[in-house]
Enzyme design. Structure first.
Site, mmCIF file in Angstrom:
data_model
loop_
_atom_site.group_PDB
_atom_site.id
_atom_site.type_symbol
_atom_site.label_atom_id
_atom_site.label_comp_id
_atom_site.label_asym_id
_atom_site.label_seq_id
_atom_site.Cartn_x
_atom_site.Cartn_y
_atom_site.Cartn_z
ATOM 1 N N THR A 333 -46.909 24.338 -50.888
ATOM 2 C CA THR A 333 -48.159 23.739 -50.420
ATOM 3 C C THR A 333 -49.083 24.812 -49.853
ATOM 4 O OG1 THR A 333 -47.541 23.386 -48.099
ATOM 5 C CG2 THR A 333 -46.833 21.728 -49.687
ATOM 6 N N ASP A 334 -50.362 24.535 -49.854
ATOM 7 C CA ASP A 334 -51.263 25.331 -49.028
ATOM 8 C C ASP A 334 -50.921 24.988 -47.576
ATOM 9 O OD1 ASP A 334 -53.274 27.048 -48.285
ATOM 10 O OD2 ASP A 334 -54.800 26.124 -49.559
#
Length: 632
Positions: A333-334
């Protein structure tokens, strides 16, 4: 074995009862130990799927102080504190991300990454640690520019594509990977393969190679392969595509309104080409809503129904990316502390949702800044484990995900630095980072990326050599660097300088009045990711008003200079989107896509590959040969 020796039946009966009791107790203990072991194993496996930042840590801060609303821990972690080492070992933490604050110098960084790995290898799982950073090149770099080779960024590489194809993307990727590897960093969160089709995009812009999906794909694959050729995992980002947004996901939740056909033709194209034609080991999610890819809703922490962000979407991460597009690598994920996620979901709900969606690694779900945060993280992992155990399907998904993580980490075991190797690795890193060969590639890219957007006919025979020049750049350092480059290249020029940061109109206009040529540059664009991340927004993120003031003053200077009959030059140091305002007052317009400076440790003067290249073009020492990668 327990044996009865009593001669009487009653005694034998009692003896057998005692024996049976001991067996029951032993079995109970074994069962309990097994349950505890299984629970602990699940917690450790979940921790392998977490990547934390240790950017700052304040071990002496009391819980009461940390609870205060204005509390800010700003003590950088440049040496690994025993508390953080114990956190890694006790929880089997899977990864960390380093920021600029963690990197002072080469020796310190190599030592830090060695200590981080040693802490990981002491854990029950004894898995190597993912150590990552955002070293995209250009605007987003974490290694100090005076130490590592930073380059002028992706859009400058895009500007060289017409003449040089993939050359610079591959070379830059190899340098970035080689320098990270030497420091003990094994993941680079780059290249960025977002297709920048929105000129108002506040967070991608010059971090993109181009508005053309094919160019982005070609250059993205070349840079990825360059990074990986050095033994570092590259990260394609931000899936499914952050290029057509006008909101920064650090500060809000963008929405992309492309239909499915356009999504496949533009945003998904570079990812699909990379999956089909190269080995992609990691892809990062985007905190964006993309209704044509997933219009389903979930309820946020305010009790409101909302379209699922891509980071939390099973349709996007599993059904689309894995099943339809055939991706087999890791999904990360960011940062989950970005407003695009953290504003709407608690850390636990965000992590559970992204794991269920198919993400392998959740990045920065909670902050570790104090001792209290360490205990909070352990509770966080225990709670995740309890929730995961309730869902058989999620348990199976976690097992498959952890297997992917372990598989990727097996390739890193040979890279772990022992105490005996440390001194050798430090010497080696000092020879690699920012060496002459790497700096030459950096310089060559900058020289080949300058774009001439327009030039008045009257300047075809005019040379600014032997002229009185006044330089106005956004910062004092940029103005000083440009003035220095112009004076070194042509000693006959008389050069004065000022900056937009210290705008003094009376003094500035007086200087313009006694000049022949006025050179004005604008760089009013600075996103949170350049500063470090979502945590920096409150204190450091430039407001829209401040950006407007800089642009307004730059335009005012050009108008005044033009009215005074001066030769006017405008330079765009970012995505040149404001040209309609500047064109009527600019005789010559150039774009460099970067204007970053650093102080040279030997000369103590500001250095900038982009500004050096611009000076050569301005003084006719070199032609501007770059091609604009976007349509204005």
């Amino acid at each position: 074995m327990f044996t009865c020796h009593y001669p009487f039946k009653k005694s034998m009966f009692i003896c057998c009862l005692v024996a049976l009791g001991l067996v029951v107790i032993t079995l109970h203990r074994c069962y309990n130990n097994s349950v505890v072991h299984q629970a602990l194993k699940l917690e450790h496996n979940l921790a392998q799927k977490i990547m934390l930042d240790f950017r700052y840590f304040c071990p002496s801060i009391k819980a009461s102080e940390a609870a205060q609303e204005d509390f800010k821990c700003k003590t950088p972690v440049t040496k690994l504190p025993i508390e953080l080492a114990q956190l890694i070992t006790e929880t089997s933490l899977g990864g960390v991300i380093l920021f600029a604050e963690n990197i002072d110098n080469i020796e310190q960084t190599v030592t830090l990454t060695r200590d981080l790995q040693n802490a990981a290898l002491k854990s029950d799982l004894a898995q190597p640690l993912f150590i990552s950073t955002d070293q995209e090149g250009g605007r987003v770099v974490r290694i100090p520019r005076s130490i590592g080779t930073s380059f002028t960024g992706n859009m400058s590489i895009g500007a060289t594509y017409k003449l040089h194809g993939e050359k610079f993307a591959r070379e830059v990727g190899n340098v970035l990977g080689t320098e990270l590897k030497a420091l003990g960093i094994n993941i680079d969160h780059g290249p960025n393969v977002d297709v920048n089709v929105n000129l108002d995009n506040p967070v991608i812009n010059v971090r993109s190679f181009s508005e053309d999906p094919k160019v982005v794909a070609d250059l993205g694959i070349a840079m990825l392969e360059g990074i990986e050729s050095a033994g570092v995992i590259a990260t394609l980002k931000h899936f499914p595509g952050h290029g057509d947004t006008n909101t920064d996901s650090h500060t809000g939740l963008p929405r992309v309104l492309h239909d499915l056909a356009l999504a496949k033709r533009v945003d998904l194209y570079p990812f699909q080409q990379a999956i089909n034609n190269s080995k992609v080991n990691m892809i990062m999610t985007a905190h964006i809503q993309y209704p044509s890819l997933d219009s389903s809703e979930l309820v946020n922490k305010f009790g409101e129904a909302m379209i699922k962000p891509a980071t939390l979407s099973k349709k996007i991460l599993t059904h689309l990316l894995r099943e339809e597009m055939g991706y087999q690598g890791l999904i990360i994920t960011d940062a989950l502390d970005m407003a695009g996620i953290s504003h709407f979901f608690t850390p636990v709900e965000a992590v559970l949702a992204t794991f269920d969606a198919g993400a392998d690694i959740a990045m920065m779900p909670i902050k570790i800044r104090t001792k209290g945060d360490i205990e909070r993280f352990k509770t966080f992992i225990a709670y995740l484990a309890a929730r995961v155990k309730e869902d058989r399907n999620m348990l199976e998904g976690i097992a498959q995900s952890v297997a992917r993580v372990f598989k990727a980490k097996q390739l890193m075991i040979s890279d772990i630095v022992s105490n005996k190797q440390l001194a050798i690795n430090i010497i080696n890193a000092k020879k690699i980072l920012g060496n002459k060969q790497h700096r030459q590639i950096e310089k060559s890219l900058a020289q080949n990326a300058i774009v001439e957007i327009s030039k008045a006919k009257k300047l075809t025979t005019f040379s600014i050599n032997d002229s009185k020049l006044h330089v106005v750049f956004p910062t004092i350092e940029q103005s000083a660097a440009m003035a220095n480059y112009l004076s070194v290249a042509s000693s006959k020029n008389k050069i004065t300088q000022s900056s937009l940061a210290l705008y003094d109109e009376e003094t500035l206009f007086n200087a313009i009045a006694s000049s022949d040529v006025v050179i004005v540059a604008s760089d009013s664009q600075k996103s949170a990711v350049e500063l470090g991340g979502a945590e920096d927004i409150a204190q450091n993120y430039q407001s829209k008003n401040k950006k407007t003031v800089e642009s307004y003053n730059a335009l005012k200077i050009l108008k005044y200079a033009k009215k005074q009959g001066k030769i006017t030059v405008f330079i765009s140091l970012k995505l040149p989107t404001e040209l309609s305002s500047y064109r009527p007052y600019s005789d010559w317009i150039l774009a460099s896509f970067d204007g970053s400076t650093y102080i040279d440790s030997v000369t103590n003067k500001p250095v900038s590959p982009a500004l050096s290249a611009l000076a050569e073009v301005l003084l006719a020492k070199r032609k501007a040969v770059g091609t604009l990668p976007i349509t204005l």
